[in-house]
Design a protein around this motif. Structure first.
Motif, PDB file in Angstrom:
ATOM      1  N   LEU A   2       0.826  -1.214   0.000  1.00 50.11           N
ATOM      2  CA  LEU A   2       0.000   0.000   0.000  1.00 50.11           C
ATOM      3  C   LEU A   2       0.860   1.263   0.000  1.00 50.11           C
ATOM      4  O   LEU A   2       0.595   2.205  -0.760  1.00 50.11           O
ATOM      5  N   LEU A   3       1.890   1.284   0.836  1.00 55.74           N
ATOM      6  CA  LEU A   3       2.762   2.459   0.904  1.00 55.74           C
ATOM      7  C   LEU A   3       3.540   2.654  -0.397  1.00 55.74           C
ATOM      8  O   LEU A   3       3.689   3.775  -0.891  1.00 55.74           O
ATOM      9  N   ARG A   4       4.037   1.557  -0.969  1.00 54.88           N
ATOM     10  CA  ARG A   4       4.769   1.653  -2.242  1.00 54.88           C
ATOM     11  C   ARG A   4       3.863   2.125  -3.364  1.00 54.88           C
ATOM     12  O   ARG A   4       4.269   2.934  -4.212  1.00 54.88           O
ATOM     13  N   ILE A   5       2.621   1.676  -3.365  1.00 59.09           N
ATOM     14  CA  ILE A   5       1.663   2.118  -4.388  1.00 59.09           C
ATOM     15  C   ILE A   5       1.362   3.601  -4.219  1.00 59.09           C
ATOM     16  O   ILE A   5       1.296   4.338  -5.204  1.00 59.09           O
ATOM     17  N   VAL A   6       1.186   4.055  -2.989  1.00 60.57           N
ATOM     18  CA  VAL A   6       0.924   5.486  -2.740  1.00 60.57           C
ATOM     19  C   VAL A   6       2.057   6.335  -3.314  1.00 60.57           C
ATOM     20  O   VAL A   6       1.818   7.305  -4.035  1.00 60.57           O
ATOM     21  N   VAL A   7       3.291   5.976  -2.990  1.00 61.53           N
ATOM     22  CA  VAL A   7       4.446   6.737  -3.474  1.00 61.53           C
ATOM     23  C   VAL A   7       4.500   6.709  -4.999  1.00 61.53           C
ATOM     24  O   VAL A   7       4.639   7.751  -5.650  1.00 61.53           O
ATOM     25  N   ALA A   8       4.364   5.530  -5.577  1.00 62.12           N
ATOM     26  CA  ALA A   8       4.443   5.404  -7.035  1.00 62.12           C
ATOM     27  C   ALA A   8       3.333   6.184  -7.728  1.00 62.12           C
ATOM     28  O   ALA A   8       3.576   6.881  -8.723  1.00 62.12           O
ATOM     29  N   VAL A   9       2.123   6.117  -7.208  1.00 63.06           N
ATOM     30  CA  VAL A   9       0.994   6.825  -7.832  1.00 63.06           C
ATOM     31  C   VAL A   9       1.209   8.339  -7.784  1.00 63.06           C
ATOM     32  O   VAL A   9       0.964   9.033  -8.772  1.00 63.06           O
ATOM     33  N   ILE A  10       1.681   8.846  -6.669  1.00 65.21           N
ATOM     34  CA  ILE A  10       1.929  10.294  -6.579  1.00 65.21           C
ATOM     35  C   ILE A  10       3.023  10.700  -7.554  1.00 65.21           C
ATOM     36  O   ILE A  10       2.886  11.688  -8.287  1.00 65.21           O
ATOM     37  N   PHE A  11       4.114   9.949  -7.584  1.00 67.79           N
ATOM     38  CA  PHE A  11       5.188  10.264  -8.539  1.00 67.79           C
ATOM     39  C   PHE A  11       4.672  10.204  -9.981  1.00 67.79           C
ATOM     40  O   PHE A  11       4.933  11.096 -10.780  1.00 67.79           O
ATOM     41  N   ILE A  12       3.950   9.155 -10.314  1.00 68.09           N
ATOM     42  CA  ILE A  12       3.456   8.991 -11.685  1.00 68.09           C
ATOM     43  C   ILE A  12       2.450  10.084 -12.039  1.00 68.09           C
ATOM     44  O   ILE A  12       2.451  10.605 -13.160  1.00 68.09           O
ATOM     45  N   GLN A  13       1.609  10.458 -11.085  1.00 69.90           N
ATOM     46  CA  GLN A  13       0.602  11.504 -11.327  1.00 69.90           C
ATOM     47  C   GLN A  13       1.268  12.832 -11.674  1.00 69.90           C
ATOM     48  O   GLN A  13       0.754  13.585 -12.493  1.00 69.90           O
ATOM     49  N   THR A  14       2.419  13.118 -11.105  1.00 69.16           N
ATOM     50  CA  THR A  14       3.077  14.398 -11.371  1.00 69.16           C
ATOM     51  C   THR A  14       3.831  14.409 -12.703  1.00 69.16           C
ATOM     52  O   THR A  14       4.235  15.473 -13.165  1.00 69.16           O
ATOM     53  N   LEU A  15       4.002  13.234 -13.303  1.00 67.70           N
ATOM     54  CA  LEU A  15       4.740  13.169 -14.573  1.00 67.70           C
ATOM     55  C   LEU A  15       4.041  13.953 -15.681  1.00 67.70           C
ATOM     56  O   LEU A  15       4.703  14.560 -16.522  1.00 67.70           O
ATOM     57  N   TYR A  16       2.717  13.938 -15.678  1.00 67.18           N
ATOM     58  CA  TYR A  16       1.969  14.693 -16.681  1.00 67.18           C
ATOM     59  C   TYR A  16       2.413  16.153 -16.679  1.00 67.18           C
ATOM     60  O   TYR A  16       2.660  16.747 -17.724  1.00 67.18           O
ATOM     61  N   PHE A  17       2.527  16.730 -15.500  1.00 66.53           N
ATOM     62  CA  PHE A  17       2.890  18.139 -15.375  1.00 66.53           C
ATOM     63  C   PHE A  17       4.331  18.394 -15.821  1.00 66.53           C
ATOM     64  O   PHE A  17       4.612  19.401 -16.456  1.00 66.53           O
ATOM     65  N   LYS A  18       5.208  17.472 -15.486  1.00 65.51           N
ATOM     66  CA  LYS A  18       6.612  17.642 -15.872  1.00 65.51           C
ATOM     67  C   LYS A  18       6.818  17.451 -17.367  1.00 65.51           C
ATOM     68  O   LYS A  18       7.483  18.241 -18.022  1.00 65.51           O
ATOM     69  N   PHE A  19       6.243  16.395 -17.923  1.00 66.90           N
ATOM     70  CA  PHE A  19       6.504  16.062 -19.324  1.00 66.90           C
ATOM     71  C   PHE A  19       5.722  16.918 -20.319  1.00 66.90           C
ATOM     72  O   PHE A  19       6.083  16.979 -21.486  1.00 66.90           O
ATOM     73  N   THR A  20       4.651  17.572 -19.883  1.00 66.27           N
ATOM     74  CA  THR A  20       3.900  18.464 -20.786  1.00 66.27           C
ATOM     75  C   THR A  20       4.283  19.925 -20.602  1.00 66.27           C
ATOM     76  O   THR A  20       3.664  20.797 -21.202  1.00 66.27           O
ATOM     77  N   ALA A  21       5.285  20.183 -19.788  1.00 68.73           N
ATOM     78  CA  ALA A  21       5.735  21.555 -19.501  1.00 68.73           C
ATOM     79  C   ALA A  21       4.574  22.418 -19.004  1.00 68.73           C
ATOM     80  O   ALA A  21       4.398  23.559 -19.409  1.00 68.73           O
ATOM     81  N   HIS A  22       3.809  21.854 -18.079  1.00 61.04           N
ATOM     82  CA  HIS A  22       2.711  22.598 -17.462  1.00 61.04           C
ATOM     83  C   HIS A  22       3.288  23.872 -16.834  1.00 61.04           C
ATOM     84  O   HIS A  22       4.374  23.847 -16.251  1.00 61.04           O
ATOM     85  N   PRO A  23       2.580  25.000 -16.956  1.00 61.94           N
ATOM     86  CA  PRO A  23       3.110  26.268 -16.428  1.00 61.94           C
ATOM     87  C   PRO A  23       3.555  26.209 -14.960  1.00 61.94           C
ATOM     88  O   PRO A  23       4.552  26.832 -14.597  1.00 61.94           O
ATOM     89  N   ASP A  24       2.827  25.477 -14.125  1.00 62.47           N
ATOM     90  CA  ASP A  24       3.233  25.372 -12.718  1.00 62.47           C
ATOM     91  C   ASP A  24       4.575  24.653 -12.577  1.00 62.47           C
ATOM     92  O   ASP A  24       5.432  25.067 -11.798  1.00 62.47           O
ATOM     93  N   SER A  25       4.751  23.600 -13.342  1.00 61.54           N
ATOM     94  CA  SER A  25       6.002  22.850 -13.307  1.00 61.54           C
ATOM     95  C   SER A  25       7.152  23.690 -13.853  1.00 61.54           C
ATOM     96  O   SER A  25       8.246  23.713 -13.278  1.00 61.54           O
ATOM     97  N   VAL A  26       6.892  24.389 -14.942  1.00 62.90           N
ATOM     98  CA  VAL A  26       7.913  25.281 -15.517  1.00 62.90           C
ATOM     99  C   VAL A  26       8.283  26.362 -14.508  1.00 62.90           C
ATOM    100  O   VAL A  26       9.468  26.675 -14.328  1.00 62.90           O
ATOM    101  N   HIS A  27       7.299  26.908 -13.813  1.00 59.91           N
ATOM    102  CA  HIS A  27       7.550  27.940 -12.791  1.00 59.91           C
ATOM    103  C   HIS A  27       8.462  27.391 -11.687  1.00 59.91           C
ATOM    104  O   HIS A  27       9.437  28.046 -11.288  1.00 59.91           O
ATOM    105  N   ILE A  28       8.140  26.197 -11.207  1.00 63.74           N
ATOM    106  CA  ILE A  28       8.927  25.597 -10.123  1.00 63.74           C
ATOM    107  C   ILE A  28      10.376  25.404 -10.549  1.00 63.74           C
ATOM    108  O   ILE A  28      11.303  25.827  -9.856  1.00 63.74           O
TER     109      ILE A  28
END
Length: 132
Positions: free
Chosen positions: A10-36
Motif C-alpha cells: 500500500l505504501l509503495r503504491i501510494v508513493v508510485a501513484v503520486i510520482f506517476i501523477q506528477t509526470l503529466y505536469f513535468k513532461f507536458t511543460a505545465h506552467p506550474d512545473s515550468v515555474h517551479i
C-alpha cells in the motif's frame, strides 16, 4: 490484522501513484512545473531528468526485487523536493494551497514507514556491502 507485506504494498503504491501523477505536469511543460523548475534554475533539463527519475523510481518500487533501491531513490528525490519548498519555492506554489508540499510530506511519511517495515532487509544489504 493487516500484514507487513500488505502495508508495504500500500505504501509503495501510494508513493508510485503520486510520482506517476506528477509526470503529466513535468513532461507536458505545465506552467506550474515550468515555474517551479525556473525558480530553481533547472528548467527544462531538471524538470525532464527528474520526471524520468521519478518514473524509474516508481517502477523500482513496484518490483519486489528492487523495492529497496526504489525506496532509497524515493527518499533522495522527495528530500530534494522538500528542501526546495523550504528554501526556494515556498510551501504554497502558484496558489495551490500547499498541495504539492503536502504530497511531498505524504511521500516522505510513506518512505519512513517503508524504512521501518524493511529495516531487516536494509540492514542485511548494508552488512553485505560492508563485507566487500
Amino acid at each position: 490484522m493487516i500484514s507487513k507485506t500488505t502495508i508495504s504494498w500500500l505504501l509503495r503504491i501510494v508513493v508510485a501513484v503520486i510520482f506517476i501523477q506528477t509526470l503529466y505536469f513535468k513532461f507536458t511543460a505545465h506552467p506550474d512545473s515550468v515555474h517551479i523548475f525556473s525558480s530553481l534554475g533547472l528548467e527544462p533539463f531538471g524538470r525532464i531528468v527528474l520526471g524520468v527519475a521519478e518514473l524509474i523510481t516508481s517502477i523500482l518500487l513496484l518490483v519486489p526485487r528492487t523495492k529497496i533501491t526504489g525506496l532509497i531513490l524515493s527518499i533522495g528525490i522527495i528530500s530534494g523536493a522538500i528542501f526546495s519548498h523550504f528554501l526556494v519555492i515556498g510551501t504554497n506554489v502558484e496558489g495551490d494551497g500547499g498541495t504539492l508540499f503536502c504530497l511531498a510530506l505524504i511521500i516522505l511519511s510513506a518512505c519512513i514507514g517503508l524504512l521501518f517495515i524493511h529495516k531487516e532487509e536494509i540492514l542485511g544489504i548494508i552488512k553485505k556491502l560492508q563485507k566487500k
